[in-house]
Design an enzyme around this catalytic site. Structure first.
Site, PDB file in Angstrom:
ATOM      1  N   GLY A  57       8.285 -22.167  15.536  1.00  0.00           N
ATOM      2  CA  GLY A  57       7.245 -23.137  15.864  1.00  0.00           C
ATOM      3  C   GLY A  57       5.938 -22.933  15.142  1.00  0.00           C
ATOM      4  CG  ASN A  94      -0.237  -5.562   3.571  1.00  0.00           C
ATOM      5  OD1 ASN A  94      -0.161  -4.541   4.252  1.00  0.00           O
ATOM      6  ND2 ASN A  94       0.799  -6.051   2.884  1.00  0.00           N
ATOM      7  CE1 TYR A 161      -2.147   3.835  -1.410  1.00  0.00           C
ATOM      8  CE2 TYR A 161      -2.552   5.690   0.049  1.00  0.00           C
ATOM      9  CZ  TYR A 161      -2.183   4.369  -0.138  1.00  0.00           C
ATOM     10  OH  TYR A 161      -1.865   3.593   0.947  1.00  0.00           O
ATOM     11  CB  THR A 241     -12.935   2.718   8.959  1.00  0.00           C
ATOM     12  OG1 THR A 241     -13.548   2.206   7.768  1.00  0.00           O
ATOM     13  CG2 THR A 241     -11.558   3.267   8.605  1.00  0.00           C
TER      14      THR A 241
END
Length: 272
Positions: A57, A94, A161, A241
């Site tokens: 839906g 993300n 990273y 954060t």
């Protein structure tokens, strides 16, 4: 954020077709958002997710773009607005590649890939959606960071990273201050060690041994935090954060005995 079908806020999740991104899309759709499932190459996964959301839906669309490219990021924001007739009001940055290797063994190409996919993509996408958010005098931006004190002190084997995620933390705070007058909140959800659905078994075992809570985090854990930060009850929260890590930190650092695991991480990134 509950709305009738087709009238909810437009939520865009980068890297939304698989792993944590897929769970984020599912949660935002369940909460009433019209969801843009961004993907770079896995069109089948995006189509599958859109079909699943629509069967439940929700209103959703899959849009291909490599958000580490500024022109494609801008095009993604335009395509989302054209499809729904409304600008993006929820952005979840993300997407981001993980890399585990010593600096001396990290190629320039790999370094740039990690920085581009994690940090530059967030900058490009945020810049692309800010005009419509400012015009609406409302917006929610959530960065996906990293929960670790190494963001200040650094740690071996994850320099690229951790540099990228340190940049995310700084970008979050800077944007929060700049955009507060426009009714836009900017926060960071900082995962610890997460089972994103495509971990190698040795990755999962290596990671889970290091979490004080005794288990890896899940996409649902991250989605709960994101859902909270984009809801109206979080109107006064910006520049924060939020660690979602089961008390984990990178204090148990990799050793030479982890060389085989490092090879596995490099073969199959944990946050692709």
């Amino acid at each position: 954020m509950t709305h009738s079908n087709g009238s909810g806020p437009v939520a865009l999740v980068t890297g939304g077709a698989r792993g944590i991104g897929r769970t984020l899309c599912e949660r935002l759709a369940r909460d009433g958002a019209r969801v843009v499932v961004n993907y770079r190459s896995d069109a089948d996964a995006a189509r599958s997710l859109v079909a699943q959301l629509e069967a439940g839906g929700a209103t959703a669309v899959g849009i291909q773009a490599d958000v580490s490219d500024p022109e494609q990021a801008a095009g993604l924001a335009r395509a989302a607005e054209e499809h729904f007739g409304a600008g993006v009001s929820i952005l979840v940055n993300n997407v981001g590649e993980f890399s585990l290797s010593p600096v001396a063994a990290t190629s320039a190409e790999r370094w740039n890939d990690v920085i581009n996919s994690n940090l530059n993509s967030a900058f490009y996408m945020t810049r692309a959606v800010l005009p419509s958010m400012r015009a609406q005098r409302h917006g929610r931006i959530v960065m996906i960071g990293l929960s670790a004190s190494l963001l200040v002190r650094g740690a071996p084997h994850i320099a690229a990273y951790s540099v990228a995620k340190t940049g995310i933390a700084v970008l979050t705070r800077s944007l929060a201050v700049e955009e507060a007058p426009y009714g836009i909140t900017v926060n960071c959800v900082a995962p610890g060690l997460i089972d994103n659905g495509h971990l190698h078994p040795r990755q999962a075992a290596w990671m889970s041994r290091r979490v004080p809570a005794g288990r890896l985090g899940t996409g649902d854990d991250i989605a709960e935090a994101v859902a909270f930060l984009v809801a109206s009850r979080a109107d006064y929260i910006s520049g924060a954060t939020l660690a979602v890590a089961g008390a984990w930190d990178w204090e148990d650092r990799p050793t030479d005995h982890d060389a085989d695991v490092i090879e596995v991480f490099e073969e199959k990134p944990a946050n692709a």
